[in-house]
Design a protein around this motif. Structure first.
Motif, PDB file in Angstrom:
ATOM      1  N   GLY A  80       0.816  -1.212   0.000  1.00  0.00           N
ATOM      2  CA  GLY A  80       0.000   0.000   0.000  1.00  0.00           C
ATOM      3  C   GLY A  80       0.850   1.263   0.000  1.00  0.00           C
ATOM      4  O   GLY A  80       0.609   2.199  -0.783  1.00  0.00           O
ATOM      5  N   GLY A  81       1.886   1.285   0.852  1.00  0.00           N
ATOM      6  CA  GLY A  81       2.765   2.454   0.898  1.00  0.00           C
ATOM      7  C   GLY A  81       3.540   2.653  -0.387  1.00  0.00           C
ATOM      8  O   GLY A  81       3.666   3.779  -0.891  1.00  0.00           O
ATOM      9  N   VAL A  84       1.253   4.107  -3.148  1.00  0.00           N
ATOM     10  CA  VAL A  84       1.025   5.556  -3.042  1.00  0.00           C
ATOM     11  C   VAL A  84       2.239   6.321  -3.568  1.00  0.00           C
ATOM     12  O   VAL A  84       2.119   7.288  -4.338  1.00  0.00           O
ATOM     13  CB  VAL A  84       0.736   5.937  -1.574  1.00  0.00           C
ATOM     14  CG1 VAL A  84       0.695   7.453  -1.409  1.00  0.00           C
ATOM     15  CG2 VAL A  84      -0.578   5.323  -1.112  1.00  0.00           C
ATOM     16  N   ILE A  87       2.500   5.892  -7.517  1.00  0.00           N
ATOM     17  CA  ILE A  87       1.499   6.658  -8.269  1.00  0.00           C
ATOM     18  C   ILE A  87       1.854   8.143  -8.250  1.00  0.00           C
ATOM     19  O   ILE A  87       1.745   8.839  -9.277  1.00  0.00           O
ATOM     20  CB  ILE A  87       0.094   6.430  -7.670  1.00  0.00           C
ATOM     21  CG1 ILE A  87      -0.367   5.001  -7.950  1.00  0.00           C
ATOM     22  CG2 ILE A  87      -0.910   7.412  -8.252  1.00  0.00           C
ATOM     23  CD1 ILE A  87      -1.694   4.653  -7.335  1.00  0.00           C
ATOM     24  N   ALA A  88       2.285   8.631  -7.083  1.00  0.00           N
ATOM     25  CA  ALA A  88       2.613  10.056  -6.954  1.00  0.00           C
ATOM     26  C   ALA A  88       3.745  10.466  -7.893  1.00  0.00           C
ATOM     27  O   ALA A  88       3.796  11.614  -8.353  1.00  0.00           O
ATOM     28  CB  ALA A  88       2.986  10.368  -5.509  1.00  0.00           C
TER      29      ALA A  88
END
Length: 287
Positions: A80-81, A84, A87-88
């Motif tokens: 999950g981390g 993020v 994607i950023a």
């Protein structure tokens, strides 16, 4: 009309290559069925509610009671981390080389070439680089180290997949939107909606790769029997849990490794089917 010799040769070639494709497809399907069948056959008898809902107890790796909840939660935390973070960084890069640079610009082609090289780098190399980076920054094996290293692994996958989808969009779409009176924020929203099918597919494929990789987290995330409560604490993952259980001389623990592999396989299959579902669902918004 008598068929010529050339037509016989073409027909024979067609039959040969069609048979070759069928055989190759059957081999691939057979390998997949054999792998999943082996995992189910060996892992299902050891899979129970305790495996999913409990932490490893004392002596878990010697055959005593407990589960792999720490590894399931740790894997989800790390993926999950890293998702993020990826994607950023991926979306701005892909949008820049596709909408702000000329088509076939040198910088854009060099960037894509770098994506291809990073795409083919073995995961153990990312693990070694992540470990060297952590030593340089004075970090210990931790959840944060695992997130950064897995992000480096899945970022090229995400960027390359997004880039392929973005190149299919009309090059002058941003100018068309702005000429119709759209603000830049509205323009970005429209572009992201167009990219959504590819983005969903890229994200889920990258997650599937990241959650199943052991080499990247071997030196960077560490391992613990507890669930981490901060980024500085070590985190367990399912691939490492399987590795440690398979290394046990106790047969019961080895069977639990197959049960853990079954949990990991189910998670990856859910992600794969979700990718197909969401990709087809968001495709209706494409121009």
């Amino acid at each position: 009309m008598i068929p010529s010799k050339t037509s016989h040769i073409k027909k024979a070639e067609e039959i040969f290559f069609k048979a070759l494709m069928i055989v190759c497809a059957a081999i691939i399907m057979g390998i997949l069925i054999f792998i999943i069948g082996t995992i189910i056959y060996k892992g299902l008898p050891s899979l129970n509610l305790d495996m999913i809902t409990k932490l490893p107890g004392g002596g878990f790796y010697l055959g005593k009671e407990g589960g792999v909840l720490n590894a399931i939660v740790g894997s989800l935390y790390i993926v999950g981390g890293s998702l993020v973070l990826s994607i950023a960084l991926s979306i701005p890069v892909v949008m820049y080389i596709n909408f702000y640079l000329r088509r076939n610009s040198v910088f854009g082609n060099i960037t894509r070439f770098c994506f291809d090289i990073l795409f083919g780098v073995p995961s153990i190399v990312y693990g070694a680089f992540g470990f060297a980076l952590m030593v340089f920054l004075g970090m210990r094996s931790s959840l944060l180290g695992g997130i950064i290293t897995v992000a480096m692994l899945i970022m090229p996958i995400m960027m390359r997949s997004l880039d392929e989808v973005t190149r299919l969009l009309p090059k002058d779409l941003p100018e068309a939107l702005l000429s119709l009176g759209s603000t830049k924020f509205e323009m970005v929203k429209v572009l992201l909606r167009q990219l959504m099918p590819g983005l969903v597919t890229a994200v889920l494929l990258a997650v599937g790769r990241g959650i199943g990789d052991a080499a990247t987290v071997l030196f960077t995330a560490g391992y613990t029997d507890n669930i981490p409560t901060s980024l500085n604490q070590p985190a367990a993952t399912l691939p490492l849990s399987i590795f440690f259980q398979l290394g046990s001389p106790v047969e019961e623990v080895q069977n639990r490794a197959y049960a853990s592999a079954l949990i990991l396989t189910v998670i990856i299959l859910i992600l794969s089917f979700s990718a197909r579902y969401f990709s087809s669902r968001f495709s209706k918004h494409k121009i």
